[in-house]
Design an enzyme around this catalytic site. Structure first.
Site, PDB file in Angstrom:
ATOM      1  N   HIS A  66     -45.944  11.589  86.773  1.00 24.38           N
ATOM      2  CA  HIS A  66     -47.320  13.127  87.125  1.00 24.38           C
ATOM      3  C   HIS A  66     -46.908  13.263  85.369  1.00 24.38           C
ATOM      4  CE1 HIS A  66     -48.249  17.289  85.823  1.00 24.38           C
ATOM      5  NE2 HIS A  66     -48.583  17.152  87.067  1.00 24.38           N
ATOM      6  N   CYS A  84     -63.315   5.260  88.528  1.00 26.67           N
ATOM      7  CA  CYS A  84     -62.943   6.214  87.965  1.00 26.67           C
ATOM      8  C   CYS A  84     -61.389   6.607  87.778  1.00 26.67           C
ATOM      9  CB  CYS A  84     -63.083   7.679  88.036  1.00 26.67           C
ATOM     10  SG  CYS A  84     -62.546   8.745  89.794  1.00 26.67           S
ATOM     11  N   ARG A 129     -53.977 -22.393  62.023  1.00 27.76           N
ATOM     12  CA  ARG A 129     -54.270 -22.036  63.348  1.00 27.76           C
ATOM     13  C   ARG A 129     -54.704 -20.608  62.304  1.00 27.76           C
ATOM     14  NH1 ARG A 129     -48.207 -21.146  64.123  1.00 27.76           N
ATOM     15  NH2 ARG A 129     -47.448 -19.989  62.926  1.00 27.76           N
ATOM     16  N   GLU A 162     -63.229   5.905  97.989  1.00 35.46           N
ATOM     17  CA  GLU A 162     -61.607   5.955  97.558  1.00 35.46           C
ATOM     18  C   GLU A 162     -60.223   5.889  98.880  1.00 35.46           C
ATOM     19  OE1 GLU A 162     -59.716   9.146  96.536  1.00 35.46           O
ATOM     20  OE2 GLU A 162     -60.604  10.712  97.090  1.00 35.46           O
ATOM     21  N   ARG A 192     -43.315 -33.850  65.698  1.00 38.11           N
ATOM     22  CA  ARG A 192     -43.701 -31.786  66.029  1.00 38.11           C
ATOM     23  C   ARG A 192     -44.392 -31.767  67.306  1.00 38.11           C
ATOM     24  NH1 ARG A 192     -48.146 -30.908  60.791  1.00 38.11           N
ATOM     25  NH2 ARG A 192     -47.080 -28.799  61.152  1.00 38.11           N
ATOM     26  N   GLY A 223     -62.105   5.316  93.492  1.00 39.79           N
ATOM     27  CA  GLY A 223     -61.366   6.529  92.912  1.00 39.79           C
ATOM     28  C   GLY A 223     -60.087   4.874  92.991  1.00 39.79           C
ATOM     29  N   THR A 224     -59.256   3.976  92.557  1.00 33.57           N
ATOM     30  CA  THR A 224     -58.778   3.215  92.451  1.00 33.57           C
ATOM     31  C   THR A 224     -57.101   3.493  92.529  1.00 33.57           C
ATOM     32  OG1 THR A 224     -59.369   2.647  90.659  1.00 33.57           O
ATOM     33  CG2 THR A 224     -60.638   1.334  92.021  1.00 33.57           C
ATOM     34  N   ASN A 225     -57.219   4.236  92.289  1.00 32.08           N
ATOM     35  CA  ASN A 225     -55.631   5.279  92.318  1.00 32.08           C
ATOM     36  C   ASN A 225     -55.393   4.933  94.566  1.00 32.08           C
ATOM     37  OD1 ASN A 225     -55.561   4.162  89.939  1.00 32.08           O
ATOM     38  ND2 ASN A 225     -55.905   7.329  89.936  1.00 32.08           N
ATOM     39  N   ASP A 226     -56.387   5.602  94.853  1.00 34.36           N
ATOM     40  CA  ASP A 226     -55.937   6.265  96.643  1.00 34.36           C
ATOM     41  C   ASP A 226     -56.500   4.603  96.809  1.00 34.36           C
ATOM     42  OD1 ASP A 226     -54.926   8.407  97.262  1.00 34.36           O
ATOM     43  OD2 ASP A 226     -56.880   9.775  96.129  1.00 34.36           O
ATOM     44  N   MET A 250     -39.592 -27.647  70.519  1.00 30.68           N
ATOM     45  CA  MET A 250     -38.483 -28.053  69.977  1.00 30.68           C
ATOM     46  C   MET A 250     -38.895 -28.266  68.779  1.00 30.68           C
ATOM     47  SD  MET A 250     -38.631 -32.033  69.835  1.00 30.68           S
ATOM     48  CE  MET A 250     -39.764 -32.211  68.428  1.00 30.68           C
ATOM     49  N   SER A 262     -68.578   6.745  93.382  1.00 27.09           N
ATOM     50  CA  SER A 262     -67.273   6.297  92.104  1.00 27.09           C
ATOM     51  C   SER A 262     -65.940   5.811  92.419  1.00 27.09           C
ATOM     52  CB  SER A 262     -67.162   7.452  91.560  1.00 27.09           C
ATOM     53  OG  SER A 262     -66.195   7.842  90.259  1.00 27.09           O
ATOM     54  N   LYS A 264     -52.067 -27.333  67.510  1.00 28.16           N
ATOM     55  CA  LYS A 264     -51.318 -28.348  66.299  1.00 28.16           C
ATOM     56  C   LYS A 264     -52.550 -29.681  66.011  1.00 28.16           C
ATOM     57  CE  LYS A 264     -47.598 -26.963  64.760  1.00 28.16           C
ATOM     58  NZ  LYS A 264     -45.939 -27.646  64.836  1.00 28.16           N
ATOM     59  N   GLY A 273     -40.132 -21.291  70.728  1.00 29.26           N
ATOM     60  CA  GLY A 273     -39.220 -21.323  72.214  1.00 29.26           C
ATOM     61  C   GLY A 273     -38.783 -23.022  72.479  1.00 29.26           C
ATOM     62  N   ARG A 275     -61.245  17.067  87.366  1.00 30.59           N
ATOM     63  CA  ARG A 275     -60.838  17.313  88.725  1.00 30.59           C
ATOM     64  C   ARG A 275     -60.153  18.240  88.611  1.00 30.59           C
ATOM     65  NH1 ARG A 275     -56.599  11.978  86.603  1.00 30.59           N
ATOM     66  NH2 ARG A 275     -57.056  13.191  84.862  1.00 30.59           N
ATOM     67  N   TYR A 312     -70.963   1.866  85.297  1.00 29.68           N
ATOM     68  CA  TYR A 312     -70.193   2.444  84.595  1.00 29.68           C
ATOM     69  C   TYR A 312     -68.465   2.713  84.719  1.00 29.68           C
ATOM     70  CZ  TYR A 312     -69.312   6.594  87.100  1.00 29.68           C
ATOM     71  OH  TYR A 312     -69.147   7.761  88.122  1.00 29.68           O
TER      72      TYR A 312
END
Ligand code: ADP
Ligand code: MG
Ligand code: MG
Length: 963
Positions: free
Chosen positions: A500, A913, A384, A826, A138, A847-850, A149, A845, A69, A147, A606, A933
């Site tokens: 799942h 992926c 703003r 992975e 202000r 496999g960032t989950n595993d 003053m 590639s 502000k 939240g 898959r 990618y």
């Protein structure tokens, strides 16, 4: 500094390590830390101890120091917009105050000086005289943060200035109204006196006067109220209401500073992950009061420089005549649309239009502003950046570029990628007022209605005859996949956002509400209990996957809006980005959708999802049950043409873009029923056998046996026995395949090594499909991807099969086959052995989950269902690493594998992926480490395209958090 190591100019961040002979973590991190350390110590920090800036001097770009502000009030003042004179006390003063528990030395002297300047500028006097200077106090931090003053208005009023104000305005009512408001607000904010103590007296006077609305109170009433309020302050705070206006100001400033650590503010910052880096401390803005409530030539209002609902380029906002700022927001009187001003106050309206134009052309962004008109003079009190919905944000980007207000880059950078989510799924008609019957987790966005069905087979059957269905299950398993295809949406009573059901639904872009625990599904009775309601199979329900709400009946939905503007913005994004965006898609249908979302290929197909379709599963089971290679080959022989046809379709849809096919990955038992299910089926079959035997005994007593109706005529002991034998073999196999930890067990390439004929079949199907497509004149680019690899030897073995089949096919085909061979990365070992793997692989590639599971040693399901929420809550971990790439841990491995892989093979193509590939912050990191990618679920593709562009356009500001 070792030779060949560059530090990016301006940022001091090390970006080029090409001079290092090999990837070496300790050296890299030591350098990064050293340079970062140097940055924080010698950076361009403002080291002076000036704590107070006039609106005429403050740096409008320094929001960290002056708050949003305050910075904008300075900026507006300096570009000639009519802002009431004022000044800002900096956030640094706030931090000093909080640290020392008292105001920094000399601060109030500096404030006094600024007040004197205000007196000079306005001709008013502070705390005395008959033209008293009143100010507002202000708060305002770097980020807008509800939240904190409340604003104190009319500070500077005391018995003396009150008299002055009455004399100056000749309006006793106005003066007392201002006074009583000020006493209450000041009492509450600066002295901590609860509203109820004031309200009590206010109501009492109102009642006695016999009026309902505040505006009907007369001057005498307001005077009485003011007197009572003064005594409330005396009683509650033990002190007289301060008559010394500098003391008023000091107490107000301290209260604003303290509000930074108030509970509401602290909670808010935690909830929205606002770190000290983003906003640290609040500034205080002290601004000369202007009055919109001094008569009919006065007004106050709020405006948007464009319509925030549609993005249309028009005056938009509301105002009230003869009112103070807060009256508009508080809804005490119904405000009028700004357009009315054209008739009511034509001159001021023209000025407002000019103000709007100045704001936009200066900020090059849609603005949300506050104004007040005092006796015909227009003042701007705040501006703003305007918050808009997704459609309006996209439209204004395109419009402002067309109007030459902003560049393409700015047009892209101003859109938050996640915002696009709103535009990509159907949503519930906001006009609907139906109450939900249950709530679960918003697991996959979008809204859908349909008949509820409790199993996948029925969902498929009804789907085929054109019914819209919602699949309702306690939880789903891979064998329910055909039900997903048929369903409009999925509802489960158990499981989280990564169950799942959630993952598959997101992949397909279908709405899903998961873990709606209030729903108790009884598949046997074909019904579900929801509180005291019973949901019968076939009843229509509606899901909102964006909110997690479940409704009874059909609620109209609004189709997603892939507007021309959105197409334009995404086209610009593709032009700007380095990263390509692929989709994870397993079926031709999903691939077609992914194309619509603008996917530039398939980064992950898959194949096991293809195996689960109901026409293949029996063959897959035969293959698994086969006891020898010959039988297995026979089953695979039947599967091959089906797989080939799948690939032909998939490649055709995606032509000429690449399609990365992952060879079979999950452990085999996933295709078989569970032990429990089999035991039950075997029991039932035994019962059947007894019935059939009994029937035969009975029939034997007839001389000429009667003809039996269908299906009893066909039910022979032989048939039942066959089924029994098959089920018992399955049971035996299931027990054989049982593993303590299947995710770390016999799966991925390990299956491919144990049963080479499985991978051989898949590879053959891919290559033959390639030939077939080529014969159809299509350009296709398949990529064969091996999962779960830990060592180059595994890749070498699979590669040998590929080479053998290729040679054979090329001989028949007479041309070279164009495809790539590569691996999923992975496992941790794959990262450390990336150089060796790259000798065999043309692409990686991640496999960032595993990989994330492996790096954390977390099992994803257990982590998300048990302790991860707690870890996030207590900030041990900031994000869920299965949603947002863990840059500090997993990211280091990614970085290392990229480096080592490319060292072996310069043109190694590299992507990601895992689910994190659709997350803007993760995408930023992927850009930074030089991936080619990212691949994500289809519906997230547009978000990722925009994020990829932003990663490129803002790469200079990338802050490396790896160390
Ligand atoms: P918020 O951040 O809650 O909008 P503000 O500080 O902007 O708080 O102020 C609250 C209200 O008081 C707004 O309507 C604003 O326009 C009005 N206001 C603030 N300062 C002044 C002033 N100096 N003169 C007149 N009205 C003011
Ligand atoms: Mg405001
Ligand atoms: Mg995997």
């Amino acid at each position: 500094m070792p030779p060949g190591i560059d530090i990016q100019p301006g940022t001091g961040f090390v970006t080029d390590f090409s001079g290092l002979p090999q990837w070496h973590a300790p050296i890299r991190w030591a350098i990064i830390q050293l340079t970062n350390f140097a940055n924080t110590n010698t950076g361009n920090h403002d080291m002076n101890d000036k704590r107070v800036y006039s609106f005429a001097d403050g740096d409008g770009h320094n929001k960290k120091l002056l708050g949003g502000k305050g910075a904008n009030l300075c900026e507006m003042t300096q570009i000639g917009i009519n802002v009431p004179p004022g000044f800002v006390i900096t956030t640094e003063a706030c931090l000093d105050y909080l640290k020392e528990n008292r105001l920094p030395a000399g601060l109030m002297d500096a404030v006094q000086e600024e007040i004197s300047r205000l007196e000079d500028a306005t001709g008013k006097t502070f705390g005395r005289g008959d033209d008293p200077l009143l100010v507002s106090v202000r708060s305002g931090s770097a980020l807008s943060m509800p939240g904190m003053m409340d604003t104190i208005l009319n500070l500077g009023l005391n018995e003396a200035t009150l008299a002055g104000l009455i004399q100056q305005t000749g309006d006793e009512r106005f003066a007392y109204d201002a006074y009583r408001r000020f006493i209450q607000l000041f009492g509450k904010v600066a002295l901590g006196i609860e509203d109820e103590h004031f309200d009590e007296h206010f109501e009492e006077v109102k009642q006695r006067a016999g009026v309902k609305a505040d505006v009907s109170l007369e001057a005498s009433h307001l005077r009485e109220i003011s007197q009572k309020f003064l005594s409330v302050v005396r009683r509650e705070s033990g002190q007289d209401f301060p008559q010394d206006v500098m003391l008023q100001l000091q107490l107000a400033v301290e209260a604003v500073f303290r509000s930074w650590m108030g509970r509401r503010a602290v909670d808010y910052r935690r909830e929205f992950h606002i770190t000290p880096d983003m906003a640290n401390g609040t500034a205080v803005n002290i601004c000369t009061m202007v009055f919109g409530n001094m008569g009919d030539d006065c007004a106050t209002g709020v405006g948007f420089t464009r319509n925030p609902g549609t993005g249309d380029n028009e005056m938009f906002g509301e105002y009230l005549t003869n009112a103070q700022g807060e009256d508009v927001v508080a809804g005490i009187r119904t405000p009028k649309p700004l357009q009315n001003m054209k008739d009511e106050m034509p001159q001021q309206y023209a000025e407002l239009v000019a103000l709007r134009n100045t704001l936009e052309s200066h900020y090059q962004e849609v603005q949300d502003y506050e104004f007040t008109i005092e006796k015909g003079t227009l003042y701007c009190l705040q501006t703003r950046n305007g918050k808009m919905n997704a459609a309006a944000t996209v439209k204004t980007s395109v419009d402002m570029f067309d109007e030459k207000l902003i560049s393409k880059e700015q047009a892209l950078l101003r859109i938050e990628p996640e915002l696009l989510e709103q535009l990509l799924h159907p949503s519930l008609d906001p006009a609907s007022t139906v109450e939900p019957i249950a709530t679960g987790l918003p697991a996959s966005p979008g809204a859908a209605s349909g008949k509820c069905v409790f199993d996948a087979d029925l969902a498929e059957k009804l789907g085929k005859i054109g019914d819209k269905v919602i699949l309702v299950r306690e939880e789903t398993r891979p064998e329910d996949i055909h039900g997903f295809f048929a369903a409009e949406g999925i509802l489960t009573s158990r499981g989280g956002k990564t169950s799942h059901a959630a993952v598959v639904a997101r992949g397909m872009g279908k709405p899903c509400v998961a873990g709606a625990e209030g729903i108790i599904v009884d598949v046997g009775l074909r019904q579900a209990h929801v509180g005291e309601h019973i949901l019968h199979e076939g009843d229509v329900i509606t899901l909102d996957g964006a909110t997690g709400m479940v409704y009874f009946g059909a609620i109209p939905t609004i189709a997603p809006h892939f507007s021309e503007d959105l197409e334009t913005v995404l086209r610009w994004a593709d032009e700007a980005a380095d990263l390509k965006v692929m989709a994870n898609a397993d079926t031709p249908d999903a691939a077609r959708k992914a194309r619509e979302y603008g996917a530039m290929g398939i980064g992950l197909c898959r194949t096991e999802r293809m195996f689960n379709a109901s026409d293949r599963l029996p063959i897959v089971i035969d293959m698994i049950l086969a006891n020898n290679e010959a039988d297995r080959k026979e089953a695979l022989g039947r599967l091959m043409p089906i797989q080939r046809a799948d690939f032909v379709e998939l490649f055709t849809v995606m032509s000429p873009h690449p399609v990365t096919v992952r060879l079979l990955d999950p452990p085999m038992h996933e295709f078989l029923p569970t032990e429990q299910q089999l035991l039950e089926q075997i029991d039932t079959l035994r019962l059947y056998r007894d019935v059939v035997r009994g029937r035969q005994t009975a029939l034997a007593t007839f001389v000429t046996p009667p003809e039996l109706p269908k299906p009893f005529d066909e039910l022979s002991e032989e048939l039942v026995n066959d089924a029994l034998i098959k089920k018992e073999r399955m049971l035996k196999k299931v027990r054989e395949l049982q593993e303590v930890n299947p995710m770390l067990g016999h799966r991925g390439v390990r299956l491919g090594i144990a049963y080479p004929e499985i991978y051989a079949m898949q590879i053959q199907a891919i290559l033959e499909a390639t030939v077939e497509c080529a014969n159809n004149g299509l350009s296709v680019r398949p990529e064969i991807m091996v999962p779960q690899v830990i060592t180059a030897q595994e890749l070498a073995k699979v590669r040998a099969t590929v080479d053998e089949l290729t040679e054979q096919l090329e001989k028949d085909f007479g041309k070279q086959l164009r495809f790539k061979f590569g691996t999923m990365i992975e496992t941790v070992r794959a990262c450390t052995r990336a150089r060796q793997l790259a000798a065999h692989a043309e692409f990686f590639s991640f496999g960032t989950n595993d990989l994330t599971q492996a790096v954390f040693s977390f099992s994803r399901e257990d982590a998300e269902n048990k302790f991860l929420p707690m870890y996030n809550e207590s900030e041990i971990l900031q994000d869920n690493p299965f949603e947002v790439l863990d840059i500090q841990g997993v990211g280091q491995l990614v970085d290392m594998a990229v480096y080592r892989g490319r060292e072996q093979r310069k043109d190694l193509k590299i992507g990601i992926c895992g689910e994190q590939g659709g997350h803007p912050n993760s995408i930023r990191f992927c850009h930074h480490v030089g991936l080619d990618y990212v691949s994500c679920s289809g519906p997230r593709v547009p978000i990722a395209r925009l994020a990829a562009a932003k990663a490129k356009l803002s790469e200079k500001e990338f802050v490396d958090v790896r160390s």
